[in-house]
Design an enzyme around this catalytic site. Structure first.
Site, short mmCIF file in Angstrom:
data_model
loop_
_atom_site.label_atom_id
_atom_site.label_comp_id
_atom_site.label_asym_id
_atom_site.label_seq_id
_atom_site.Cartn_x
_atom_site.Cartn_y
_atom_site.Cartn_z
N ARG A 185 0.84 -1.24 0.04
CA ARG A 185 -0.03 0.05 0.02
C ARG A 185 0.86 1.46 0.12
O ARG A 185 0.17 2.33 -0.13
CB ARG A 185 -1.19 -0.04 1.17
CG ARG A 185 -2.27 -1.00 0.81
CD ARG A 185 -3.20 -0.91 2.12
NE ARG A 185 -2.77 -1.56 3.15
CZ ARG A 185 -3.11 -1.52 4.51
NH1 ARG A 185 -4.13 -0.49 4.68
NH2 ARG A 185 -2.72 -2.09 5.57
N LYS B 123 8.77 -0.76 2.64
CA LYS B 123 8.20 0.13 3.58
C LYS B 123 8.93 0.70 4.86
O LYS B 123 9.06 1.64 5.26
CB LYS B 123 6.88 -0.59 4.07
CG LYS B 123 6.16 0.04 5.06
CD LYS B 123 4.82 -0.32 5.33
CE LYS B 123 4.92 -1.73 6.25
NZ LYS B 123 3.43 -2.20 6.55
N GLN C 162 13.36 -14.32 5.13
CA GLN C 162 12.25 -15.00 5.19
C GLN C 162 11.79 -14.87 3.64
O GLN C 162 11.27 -13.87 3.34
CB GLN C 162 11.06 -14.47 5.98
CG GLN C 162 9.82 -15.10 6.12
CD GLN C 162 8.77 -14.55 6.69
OE1 GLN C 162 8.67 -13.22 6.63
NE2 GLN C 162 7.80 -15.12 7.24
N TYR D 164 31.73 28.85 0.26
CA TYR D 164 31.56 27.46 0.32
C TYR D 164 33.05 27.03 1.14
O TYR D 164 34.03 27.31 0.58
CB TYR D 164 31.60 26.85 -0.98
CG TYR D 164 31.87 25.38 -0.82
CD1 TYR D 164 30.80 24.52 -0.18
CD2 TYR D 164 33.01 24.80 -1.31
CE1 TYR D 164 31.16 23.19 -0.07
CE2 TYR D 164 33.14 23.36 -1.14
CZ TYR D 164 32.34 22.55 -0.45
OH TYR D 164 32.52 21.27 -0.20
N ASN E 233 37.87 22.43 -3.76
CA ASN E 233 38.10 21.14 -2.98
C ASN E 233 38.13 20.10 -3.99
O ASN E 233 38.70 19.14 -3.66
CB ASN E 233 37.20 20.98 -1.57
CG ASN E 233 35.89 20.72 -1.91
OD1 ASN E 233 35.36 21.38 -2.98
ND2 ASN E 233 35.30 19.91 -1.21
#
Ligand code: UD1
Ligand code: MG
Length: 451
Positions: A15, A22, A75, A348, A368
């Site tokens: 669902r 999930k 499983q 930055y 960098n």
């Protein structure tokens, strides 16, 4: 009593309508599976077994990222909750203590609730966590007589009277591991769903003279996530709880409803968190730090007296020492900013170290990345980096050095030196006026030609 956690996480979660299993959908920045693992820590488990199925490798990877000692069992077919728990038996064959079954899709069970179950275990062989449901819907029902839990009936198999019971099964069960696995071998699948129900172990245990009981918790704790709508509701519930916890902890927040937390956000007393701040995973904000509006922080540490934002971004590995300043439109990643250093505008700073009391001018960039590898920039103490300096890493700027604005620094700057690395300025007297005139007359000619 030593304990093992068995976390059921094999379901696909149809669902959710997602390619991601999930239990890997996130709440408070962490896969929901991790919430169950985290709650279980209150029992100081000796072992954690995660039962995986759908996209098992991805689920195993997330579990190992949280705790590399987790045992993962597969499983292959989801034949029911008892069958799922049975998969954990070989991994726990030598475990002499208790086992508690948790669900990977039920993230809100509180640690205190598991602690209460552990207390009840002292006098009962099996302890099931139940809750009084507003709308019992399709939950399994707990059939109680006095203090004794006689059986759990699944909704599909319940008769009209049983369906009227509003004490429901959360799914969480605690028992001695050997008892649990022993009872499971007696579970069949002759029921409405054709599944091996873990819940059947209660009636089997009672028929063997074992004692079972139920411990109750608030319905909100047992919320399971099955759909996107549930996930959204779960995130909202998580945020509401995190905000309430933050102000209980003494955090100052003028608009708490606009602040978003991760499940591991740590904020000290009297820290100020302004409007629209978002915390990703791994942020620690010390007492008395100040986070201004519209900042995004993750994997970072902000010390007392430091001021961040507005509109700042601290990425993983950003370490701000006391009284450091990171201002608007500044991004800091994997960089240590020492005490009192300032990076106030449009910069930055990545893979770097900025020494104490240094000032980084507006527009400075640590270059960098060479397209393949990352390199470090070392900036000493009391340095002045002029605005719009490009620091091409690897590069070192010594203590008390300076760079001229607009410099492109690709060689180390010795301590105390001034580096100028830009084209020298040339002034041509009267040249601007002449150029304007020339351009204007050119435009006039062109406009006439067009008529
Ligand atoms: C289960 C309980 C029900 C309880 C409800 C609470 C049983 C038989 N029923 O029903 O009494 O009220 O939870 O939410 O236990 N799973 C596996 N492998 C399987 C089957 C399930 O890993 O073969 C996992 C699922 O991914 C899920 C959890 O176990 O995380 C529960 O399974 P689910 O199918 O949702 O059980 P419910 O029918 O909701
Ligand atoms: Mg369910």
């Amino acid at each position: 009593m030593s304990t093992a956690l068995i976390i059921l996480a094999a379901g696909e979660g149809t669902r959710m309508n997602s390619d991601i299993p999930k239990v890997l959908h996130r709440i408070g920045g962490a896969p929901m599976l991790l919430h169950a693992m985290r709650t279980g820590q209150v029992l100081a488990p000796d072992h954690t077994v995660v039962v995986v199925g759908y996209e098992g490798d991805a689920v195993a990877k997330a579990a190992h990222a949280y705790d590399e000692d987790v045992l993962v069992v597969q499983q292959d077919e989801q034949l029911g909750t008892a069958h799922a728990v049975a998969q954990a038996a070989p991994a726990l064959a030598r475990h002499a203590g208790d086992a508690v079954v948790l669900y990977g899709d039920t993230p809100f069970i509180q640690p205190q609730t598991l602690a209460r179950m552990a207390e009840a275990r002292a006098a009962h062989d099996i302890v099931v966590l139940g809750f009084k449901a507003e709308d019992p819907g399709r939950y399994g029902r707990l059939v109680i007589q006095g203090d004794s839990l006689e059986k759990v009936v699944e909704f599909k198999d319940a008769n009209a009277d049983e369906r009227k019971i509003n004490l429901c099964n959360s799914g969480i069960i605690m028992a001695k591991a050997s008892t649990l696995f022993d009872l499971i071998t007696a579970v069949g699948n002759d029921n409405a769903a054709g599944e091996y129900y873990l819940t059947d172990i209660v009636a089997i245990a009672r028929s063997r003279g074992l004692e079972a009981t139920a411990v109750s918790c608030d319905e909100a704790e047992t919320m399971g996530i099955n759909s996107r709508a549930d996930l959204i509701a779960a995130e909202a519930a998580f945020q509401a709880r995190a905000r309430a916890q933050a102000f209980a902890d003494g955090v100052t927040m003028p608009a708490p409803d606009t602040v978003f937390f991760a499940c591991d956000t740590v904020i000290g007393r009297d820290a100020v968190i302004e409007q629209n701040v978002v915390f990703g995973p791994g942020a620690t904000i010390e007492s008395g730090a100040y986070i201004r509006a519209f900042s995004h922080l993750e994997g970072c540490h902000v010390s007392r007296g430091a001021i961040v934002g507005p509109f700042a971004r601290l990425r993983p590995g950003a370490e701000l020492a006391e009284d450091a300043r990171v201002g608007n439109f500044v991004e800091v990643k994997n960089a240590v900013i020492d005490e009192g250093a300032k990076i106030n505008h449009l910069s930055y700073i990545g893979d770097a170290h900025v020494g104490a009391a240094s000032n980084i001018g507006a527009g400075t960039i640590t270059c960098n990345y060479d397209g393949v590898m990352k390199h470090r920039t070392e900036i000493g103490a009391r340095v002045f980096i002029g605005s719009n300096t490009m620091l091409i890493a690897p590069v070192t700027v010594g203590d008390e050095a300076m760079t001229a604005s607009g410099s492109v620094i690709n060689k180390d700057v010795p301590e105390g030196a001034m580096a100028v690395a830009r084209a020298p300025q040339v002034n041509k007297p009267g040249f601007a006026r002449k150029l304007f005139e020339m351009l204007k007359s050119r435009k006039e000619k062109r406009d006439k030609g067009a008529k």
